[in-house]
Design an enzyme around this catalytic site. Structure first.
Site, PDB file in Angstrom:
ATOM      1  N   ASP A 181       0.827  -1.210   0.000  1.00  0.00           N
ATOM      2  CA  ASP A 181       0.000   0.000   0.000  1.00  0.00           C
ATOM      3  C   ASP A 181       0.863   1.263   0.000  1.00  0.00           C
ATOM      4  O   ASP A 181       1.974   1.264   0.529  1.00  0.00           O
ATOM      5  CB  ASP A 181      -0.922  -0.023   1.235  1.00  0.00           C
ATOM      6  CG  ASP A 181      -2.091   0.940   1.092  1.00  0.00           C
ATOM      7  OD1 ASP A 181      -2.346   1.421  -0.028  1.00  0.00           O
ATOM      8  OD2 ASP A 181      -2.747   1.218   2.114  1.00  0.00           O
ATOM      9  N   GLY A 182       0.326   2.318  -0.590  1.00  0.00           N
ATOM     10  CA  GLY A 182       0.991   3.627  -0.522  1.00  0.00           C
ATOM     11  C   GLY A 182       1.526   4.151  -1.846  1.00  0.00           C
ATOM     12  O   GLY A 182       2.202   5.178  -1.870  1.00  0.00           O
ATOM     13  N   GLU A 237     -12.468  -4.672  -4.097  1.00  0.00           N
ATOM     14  CA  GLU A 237     -12.911  -3.286  -3.884  1.00  0.00           C
ATOM     15  C   GLU A 237     -12.200  -2.298  -4.818  1.00  0.00           C
ATOM     16  O   GLU A 237     -12.724  -1.232  -5.118  1.00  0.00           O
ATOM     17  CB  GLU A 237     -12.673  -2.868  -2.420  1.00  0.00           C
ATOM     18  CG  GLU A 237     -13.599  -3.539  -1.414  1.00  0.00           C
ATOM     19  CD  GLU A 237     -13.247  -4.997  -1.129  1.00  0.00           C
ATOM     20  OE1 GLU A 237     -12.089  -5.401  -1.370  1.00  0.00           O
ATOM     21  OE2 GLU A 237     -14.149  -5.750  -0.689  1.00  0.00           O
ATOM     22  N   ASN A 238     -10.998  -2.667  -5.261  1.00  0.00           N
ATOM     23  CA  ASN A 238     -10.252  -1.754  -6.137  1.00  0.00           C
ATOM     24  C   ASN A 238     -10.931  -1.540  -7.493  1.00  0.00           C
ATOM     25  O   ASN A 238     -10.617  -0.581  -8.207  1.00  0.00           O
ATOM     26  CB  ASN A 238      -8.810  -2.240  -6.365  1.00  0.00           C
ATOM     27  CG  ASN A 238      -7.913  -2.080  -5.145  1.00  0.00           C
ATOM     28  OD1 ASN A 238      -7.003  -2.884  -4.914  1.00  0.00           O
ATOM     29  ND2 ASN A 238      -8.145  -1.047  -4.349  1.00  0.00           N
ATOM     30  N   HIS A 251       2.375   3.564  -9.027  1.00  0.00           N
ATOM     31  CA  HIS A 251       2.176   2.136  -9.321  1.00  0.00           C
ATOM     32  C   HIS A 251       3.367   1.589 -10.109  1.00  0.00           C
ATOM     33  O   HIS A 251       3.814   0.470  -9.879  1.00  0.00           O
ATOM     34  CB  HIS A 251       0.882   1.927 -10.113  1.00  0.00           C
ATOM     35  CG  HIS A 251      -0.359   2.304  -9.342  1.00  0.00           C
ATOM     36  ND1 HIS A 251      -0.573   1.901  -8.045  1.00  0.00           N
ATOM     37  CD2 HIS A 251      -1.446   3.035  -9.689  1.00  0.00           C
ATOM     38  CE1 HIS A 251      -1.745   2.392  -7.637  1.00  0.00           C
ATOM     39  NE2 HIS A 251      -2.289   3.084  -8.607  1.00  0.00           N
ATOM     40  N   SER A 283      -7.604  -5.626  -5.202  1.00  0.00           N
ATOM     41  CA  SER A 283      -8.689  -6.193  -4.396  1.00  0.00           C
ATOM     42  C   SER A 283     -10.017  -6.126  -5.152  1.00  0.00           C
ATOM     43  O   SER A 283     -10.149  -5.375  -6.131  1.00  0.00           O
ATOM     44  CB  SER A 283      -8.819  -5.423  -3.077  1.00  0.00           C
ATOM     45  OG  SER A 283      -9.341  -4.133  -3.314  1.00  0.00           O
ATOM     46  N   GLY A 336      -0.097   5.560  -4.321  1.00  0.00           N
ATOM     47  CA  GLY A 336      -0.729   6.837  -4.642  1.00  0.00           C
ATOM     48  C   GLY A 336      -0.118   7.973  -3.836  1.00  0.00           C
ATOM     49  O   GLY A 336       0.206   9.044  -4.372  1.00  0.00           O
ATOM     50  N   ARG A 369      -0.782   9.332 -10.027  1.00  0.00           N
ATOM     51  CA  ARG A 369      -0.833   8.094  -9.233  1.00  0.00           C
ATOM     52  C   ARG A 369      -0.169   6.918  -9.952  1.00  0.00           C
ATOM     53  O   ARG A 369       0.485   6.080  -9.343  1.00  0.00           O
ATOM     54  CB  ARG A 369      -2.286   7.731  -8.910  1.00  0.00           C
ATOM     55  CG  ARG A 369      -2.953   8.657  -7.907  1.00  0.00           C
ATOM     56  CD  ARG A 369      -4.392   8.240  -7.666  1.00  0.00           C
ATOM     57  NE  ARG A 369      -4.470   6.891  -7.115  1.00  0.00           N
ATOM     58  CZ  ARG A 369      -4.361   6.601  -5.815  1.00  0.00           C
ATOM     59  NH1 ARG A 369      -4.203   7.552  -4.935  1.00  0.00           N
ATOM     60  NH2 ARG A 369      -4.439   5.345  -5.401  1.00  0.00           N
TER      61      ARG A 369
HETATM   62  C1  IPE Z   1      -5.526  -2.803  -0.288  1.00  0.00           C
HETATM   63  O1  IPE Z   1      -5.128  -1.485  -0.469  1.00  0.00           O
HETATM   64  C2  IPE Z   1      -5.503  -3.520  -1.583  1.00  0.00           C
HETATM   65  C3  IPE Z   1      -4.182  -3.714  -2.183  1.00  0.00           C
HETATM   66  C4  IPE Z   1      -3.039  -3.417  -1.639  1.00  0.00           C
HETATM   67  C5  IPE Z   1      -4.193  -4.318  -3.477  1.00  0.00           C
HETATM   68  P1  IPE Z   1      -6.197  -0.314  -0.595  1.00  0.00           P
HETATM   69  O2  IPE Z   1      -5.419   0.942  -0.672  1.00  0.00           O
HETATM   70  O3  IPE Z   1      -7.138  -0.592  -1.693  1.00  0.00           O
HETATM   71  O4  IPE Z   1      -6.948  -0.443   0.799  1.00  0.00           O
HETATM   72  P2  IPE Z   1      -7.949   0.529   1.548  1.00  0.00           P
HETATM   73  O5  IPE Z   1      -9.142   0.693   0.677  1.00  0.00           O
HETATM   74  O6  IPE Z   1      -7.242   1.830   1.788  1.00  0.00           O
HETATM   75  O7  IPE Z   1      -8.258  -0.162   2.820  1.00  0.00           O
HETATM   76  C1  IPE Z   2      -1.551   0.253  -3.409  1.00  0.00           C
HETATM   77  O1  IPE Z   2      -1.369   1.627  -3.416  1.00  0.00           O
HETATM   78  C2  IPE Z   2      -1.805  -0.297  -4.789  1.00  0.00           C
HETATM   79  C3  IPE Z   2      -3.169  -0.782  -5.021  1.00  0.00           C
HETATM   80  C4  IPE Z   2      -4.127  -0.806  -4.148  1.00  0.00           C
HETATM   81  C5  IPE Z   2      -3.467  -1.269  -6.342  1.00  0.00           C
HETATM   82  P1  IPE Z   2      -2.583   2.642  -3.408  1.00  0.00           P
HETATM   83  O2  IPE Z   2      -2.937   2.963  -4.807  1.00  0.00           O
HETATM   84  O3  IPE Z   2      -3.683   2.152  -2.562  1.00  0.00           O
HETATM   85  O4  IPE Z   2      -1.878   3.900  -2.724  1.00  0.00           O
HETATM   86  P2  IPE Z   2      -2.531   4.919  -1.711  1.00  0.00           P
HETATM   87  O5  IPE Z   2      -3.140   4.138  -0.592  1.00  0.00           O
HETATM   88  O6  IPE Z   2      -3.553   5.690  -2.477  1.00  0.00           O
HETATM   89  O7  IPE Z   2      -1.380   5.758  -1.268  1.00  0.00           O
HETATM   90 MG    MG Z   3      -4.105   2.367  -0.584  1.00  0.00          MG
END
Ligand code: IPE
Ligand code: IPE
Ligand code: MG
Length: 245
Positions: A21-22, A68-69, A38, A66, A24, A34
């Site tokens: 995570d992180g 949810e993504n 990635h 996920s 973005g 963003r």
């Molecule tokens: C969880 O990260 C899913 C992945 C790392 C693929 P998210 O960034 O989507 O999680 P939430 O929604 O902040 O909990």
């Molecule tokens: C994790 O990073 C990658 C995926 C969930 C695909 P994020 O895209 O969730 O990054 P943040 O949480 O917005 O920083």
């Molecule tokens: Mg995230």
């Protein structure tokens, strides 16, 4: 501190799962789109996969996308799917060199056709690799996984293939996407968030959880080794007392 030399190789976690995570926030911090986060994140994936195989980790499971993504902006989802395909094409060599077997969990049918095709091909080419199993969680949701398991078990009960009195924990295990994997020993989440976000709910029953503030694109081999080192310092009691261990 260099953590690698501090790790006890006889006590490695058998299965590490990572919520990457992180991306973005990493991009935002430097005023980038963003997608740049990635992209940098896929470089981290390579480093961490190589470091894990090199250390002797047997199973590494990465949360890449996920259920949810799918609710993210269409363009970001498209970019992520494109990155998946291009990374698979690039990383096949890394997998072969390091004898890594690729596997997936999740609703793979929901991915774009070209991604499904690429995944199938890489899985076929790496199926005999024995050093480490790398499992990508794609369009994965733990509740969806458990729901599917319940459905499939119910069908078998209905067709007299399973007696409902015989259903036990192993029955459930054997109907999850992760049926071939051991339970998670160590779950790592980067970026400072302290939640599970629908990842491997059943499989982390007794996992050690490790949260770090480091954003995924900045997560280094040494950060991974630190997590493993700290995991090894913990006492896993599994319900027993300290004295019993
Ligand atoms: C969880 O990260 C899913 C992945 C790392 C693929 P998210 O960034 O989507 O999680 P939430 O929604 O902040 O909990
Ligand atoms: C994790 O990073 C990658 C995926 C969930 C695909 P994020 O895209 O969730 O990054 P943040 O949480 O917005 O920083
Ligand atoms: Mg995230």
């Amino acid at each position: 501190m260099d953590y690698k030399s501090q790790i006890n190789l006889d006590k490695l976690p058998e299965h590490i799962a990572i919520i990457m995570d992180g991306n973005g926030r990493w991009a935002k911090k430097q005023s980038l789109m963003r997608v740049k986060g990635h992209e940098k994140g896929t470089k981290t994936v390579r480093e961490i996969v190589e470091a894990s195989a090199d250390l002797g980790i047997k199973n590494l499971t990465l949360y890449a996308f996920s259920t949810e993504n799918w609710n993210r902006p269409k363009l970001e989802v498209q970019m992520l799917m494109r990155l998946l395909v291009s990374s698979l094409k690039k990383e096949i060599e890394t997998f072969q060199e390091n004898e890594i077997k690729l596997s997936t969990i999740g609703c793979i049918e929901n991915l774009p056709k070209n991604a499904q095709k690429e995944l199938k091909e890489v899985m076929r080419k790496t199926e005999n690799n024995k050093r480490m199993t790398l499992t990508l969680a794609l369009s994965y949701g733990s509740r969806e996984e458990i729901t599917q398991a319940v459905k499939n078990i119910s069908k078998k009960v209905k067709n007299d293939l399973i007696d409902s009195d015989d259903i036990d924990e192993s029955t459930i295990n054997n109907h999850l996407y992760t049926q071939d994997l051991p339970d998670v020993d160590l779950m790592i989440r980067t970026s400072g968030e302290q939640r599970i976000s629908n990842f491997l709910l059943w499989q982390i029953a007794y996992a050690e959880l490790y949260f770090t503030e480091v954003l995924w694109p900045d997560f280094s081999k040494n950060d991974l080794f630190e997590a493993i080192y700290k995991y090894q310092k913990r006492e896993r009691r599994f319900g027993k007392t300290s004295e019993q261990l």
